[in-house]
Motif scaffolding. Structure first.
Motif, PDB file in Angstrom:
ATOM      1  N   MET A   1       1.507 -17.923  -7.916  1.00  0.00           N
ATOM      2  CA  MET A   1       2.162 -17.154  -6.998  1.00  0.00           C
ATOM      3  C   MET A   1       2.934 -17.551  -6.077  1.00  0.00           C
ATOM      4  O   MET A   1       2.407 -18.595  -5.663  1.00  0.00           O
ATOM      5  N   THR A   2       4.181 -17.227  -5.622  1.00  0.00           N
ATOM      6  CA  THR A   2       4.820 -17.891  -4.759  1.00  0.00           C
ATOM      7  C   THR A   2       4.397 -17.433  -3.286  1.00  0.00           C
ATOM      8  O   THR A   2       3.898 -16.289  -3.266  1.00  0.00           O
ATOM      9  N   TRP A   3       5.002 -18.305  -2.374  1.00  0.00           N
ATOM     10  CA  TRP A   3       4.785 -17.728  -0.896  1.00  0.00           C
ATOM     11  C   TRP A   3       5.505 -16.337  -0.540  1.00  0.00           C
ATOM     12  O   TRP A   3       4.773 -15.668  -0.161  1.00  0.00           O
ATOM     13  N   GLU A   4       6.616 -16.030  -1.029  1.00  0.00           N
ATOM     14  CA  GLU A   4       7.181 -14.892  -0.823  1.00  0.00           C
ATOM     15  C   GLU A   4       6.701 -13.764  -1.503  1.00  0.00           C
ATOM     16  O   GLU A   4       6.471 -12.446  -1.053  1.00  0.00           O
ATOM     17  N   GLU A   5       5.919 -14.021  -2.718  1.00  0.00           N
ATOM     18  CA  GLU A   5       5.259 -12.974  -3.440  1.00  0.00           C
ATOM     19  C   GLU A   5       3.863 -12.486  -2.812  1.00  0.00           C
ATOM     20  O   GLU A   5       3.769 -11.538  -2.628  1.00  0.00           O
ATOM     21  N   LEU A   6       3.258 -13.729  -2.075  1.00  0.00           N
ATOM     22  CA  LEU A   6       2.070 -13.531  -1.460  1.00  0.00           C
ATOM     23  C   LEU A   6       2.424 -12.683  -0.372  1.00  0.00           C
ATOM     24  O   LEU A   6       1.887 -11.671   0.322  1.00  0.00           O
ATOM     25  N   GLU A   7       3.559 -12.924   0.491  1.00  0.00           N
ATOM     26  CA  GLU A   7       3.881 -12.328   1.632  1.00  0.00           C
ATOM     27  C   GLU A   7       4.306 -10.877   1.436  1.00  0.00           C
ATOM     28  O   GLU A   7       3.794  -9.847   2.140  1.00  0.00           O
ATOM     29  N   ALA A   8       5.095 -10.361   0.284  1.00  0.00           N
ATOM     30  CA  ALA A   8       5.258  -9.065   0.124  1.00  0.00           C
ATOM     31  C   ALA A   8       4.199  -8.405  -0.373  1.00  0.00           C
ATOM     32  O   ALA A   8       4.086  -7.065   0.174  1.00  0.00           O
ATOM     33  N   GLU A   9       3.083  -8.616  -0.962  1.00  0.00           N
ATOM     34  CA  GLU A   9       1.793  -8.254  -1.316  1.00  0.00           C
ATOM     35  C   GLU A   9       1.141  -7.903  -0.015  1.00  0.00           C
ATOM     36  O   GLU A   9       0.607  -6.775   0.049  1.00  0.00           O
ATOM     37  N   CYS A  10       1.076  -9.054   0.790  1.00  0.00           N
ATOM     38  CA  CYS A  10       0.232  -8.604   2.082  1.00  0.00           C
ATOM     39  C   CYS A  10       0.856  -7.707   2.906  1.00  0.00           C
ATOM     40  O   CYS A  10      -0.037  -6.858   3.346  1.00  0.00           O
ATOM     41  N   ARG A  11       2.078  -7.503   2.883  1.00  0.00           N
ATOM     42  CA  ARG A  11       2.876  -6.702   3.776  1.00  0.00           C
ATOM     43  C   ARG A  11       2.461  -5.092   3.443  1.00  0.00           C
ATOM     44  O   ARG A  11       2.780  -4.041   4.235  1.00  0.00           O
ATOM     45  N   GLN A  12       1.926  -4.804   2.191  1.00  0.00           N
ATOM     46  CA  GLN A  12       1.471  -3.583   1.801  1.00  0.00           C
ATOM     47  C   GLN A  12       0.158  -3.305   2.128  1.00  0.00           C
ATOM     48  O   GLN A  12      -0.243  -2.486   1.785  1.00  0.00           O
ATOM     49  N   CYS A  13      -0.736  -4.278   2.627  1.00  0.00           N
ATOM     50  CA  CYS A  13      -2.128  -4.124   2.766  1.00  0.00           C
ATOM     51  C   CYS A  13      -2.600  -2.993   3.546  1.00  0.00           C
ATOM     52  O   CYS A  13      -1.980  -2.853   4.777  1.00  0.00           O
ATOM     53  N   GLN A  14      -3.540  -2.185   2.963  1.00  0.00           N
ATOM     54  CA  GLN A  14      -4.109  -1.301   3.788  1.00  0.00           C
ATOM     55  C   GLN A  14      -5.510  -1.403   3.474  1.00  0.00           C
ATOM     56  O   GLN A  14      -6.186  -0.470   3.557  1.00  0.00           O
ATOM     57  N   LYS A  15      -6.221  -2.595   3.368  1.00  0.00           N
ATOM     58  CA  LYS A  15      -7.663  -2.814   3.047  1.00  0.00           C
ATOM     59  C   LYS A  15      -8.574  -2.653   4.086  1.00  0.00           C
ATOM     60  O   LYS A  15      -9.789  -2.031   3.919  1.00  0.00           O
ATOM     61  N   CYS A  16      -8.122  -2.652   5.446  1.00  0.00           N
ATOM     62  CA  CYS A  16      -9.171  -2.238   6.520  1.00  0.00           C
ATOM     63  C   CYS A  16      -8.221  -1.265   7.558  1.00  0.00           C
ATOM     64  O   CYS A  16      -7.259  -1.031   7.353  1.00  0.00           O
ATOM     65  N   GLU A  17      -9.256  -0.664   8.298  1.00  0.00           N
ATOM     66  CA  GLU A  17      -8.551   0.441   9.210  1.00  0.00           C
ATOM     67  C   GLU A  17      -7.202  -0.182   9.999  1.00  0.00           C
ATOM     68  O   GLU A  17      -6.697   0.822  10.736  1.00  0.00           O
ATOM     69  N   LEU A  18      -7.194  -1.023  10.134  1.00  0.00           N
ATOM     70  CA  LEU A  18      -6.205  -1.998  10.959  1.00  0.00           C
ATOM     71  C   LEU A  18      -4.600  -1.617  10.454  1.00  0.00           C
ATOM     72  O   LEU A  18      -3.905  -1.726  11.231  1.00  0.00           O
ATOM     73  N   GLY A  19      -4.773  -1.515   9.417  1.00  0.00           N
ATOM     74  CA  GLY A  19      -3.503  -1.045   8.818  1.00  0.00           C
ATOM     75  C   GLY A  19      -2.737   0.275   8.969  1.00  0.00           C
ATOM     76  O   GLY A  19      -1.626   0.380   9.293  1.00  0.00           O
ATOM     77  N   ALA A  20      -3.800   1.195   9.382  1.00  0.00           N
ATOM     78  CA  ALA A  20      -3.226   2.444   9.633  1.00  0.00           C
ATOM     79  C   ALA A  20      -2.343   2.315  11.254  1.00  0.00           C
ATOM     80  O   ALA A  20      -1.426   3.254  11.596  1.00  0.00           O
ATOM     81  N   THR A  21      -2.801   1.682  11.928  1.00  0.00           N
ATOM     82  CA  THR A  21      -2.301   1.503  13.295  1.00  0.00           C
ATOM     83  C   THR A  21      -1.305   0.313  13.845  1.00  0.00           C
ATOM     84  O   THR A  21      -0.766   0.520  14.883  1.00  0.00           O
TER      85      THR A  21
END
Ligand code: URA
Length: 189
Positions: A1-21
């Motif tokens: 995985m490249t850095w850019e791919e990792l960052e793009a995937e991370c930006r979608q993260c909703q694994k915990c409640e902090l993602g909602a706010t």
């Protein structure tokens, strides 16, 4: 995985409640090729609004310490946090939020392969160096693990609250400079 791919995937993260706010996920700033990685705690209000770590008052202080040893957040280091989304009202990130976010940081470390990790404050140091790490006692000491040197120092927000610790923090940064000169190849080139 490249850095850019990792960052793009991370930006979608909703694994915990902090993602909602969150307003913005704060992936990090700097060069992924850097040899030195700084890790803070988590984004505050300004960081959440701007999507960049350490841009508030404590960030301005951090930049001064970095400049004192010829480090620049956009050029020769990388700065990330234990959690990538702002905990509401700047509370400490919960252990389960840290657990869920750690995968992203671990992936960043794997891709970067830094030579040195600097933990800014207790939350990062106790996760990255050791559960019992005491900043006041163990700051500025380097611990080797899996080929990476790890050092903990004061969180800049703590230095704003306790300016009497600033000389100790400067010593830690000077020790970091000496270590970079000893083991890093590209940081000061
Ligand atoms: N404090 C942190 O630990 N990280 C930031 O990004 C900002 C403030």
């Amino acid at each position: 995985m490249t850095w850019e791919e990792l960052e793009a995937e991370c930006r979608q993260c909703q694994k915990c409640e902090l993602g909602a706010t969150r307003t913005n996920l704060v992936f990090g700033v700097g060069s992924p090729q850097a040899e030195v990685l700084f890790i803070g705690e988590g984004p505050g209000e300004q960081e959440d609004l701007r999507g960049e770590p350490f841009v508030g008052r404590s960030g301005q202080l951090l930049d001064k310490y970095l400049a004192a040893i010829h480090l620049d957040r956009r050029r020769n280091i990388y700065i990330a946090n234990m959690v990538k989304c702002r905990p509401p009202k700047n509370r400490d990130p919960k252990p389960e939020e840290q657990d869920m976010c750690l995968n992203w940081l671990t992936a960043q470390v794997k891709l970067m392969q830094p030579k040195i990790i600097v933990c800014l404050g207790r939350i990062a140091a106790q996760r990255i160096i050791g559960k019992e790490f005491k900043v006041t006692k163990e700051h500025g000491k380097f611990y080797e693990h899996n080929g990476i040197l790890r050092m903990g120092t004061f969180h800049p927000a703590a230095l704003l609250r306790n300016p009497n610790q600033k000389p100790d923090a400067l010593e830690d940064f000077l020790a970091l400079q000496a270590k970079i000169e000893e083991i890093c190849e590209s940081t000061y080139s």
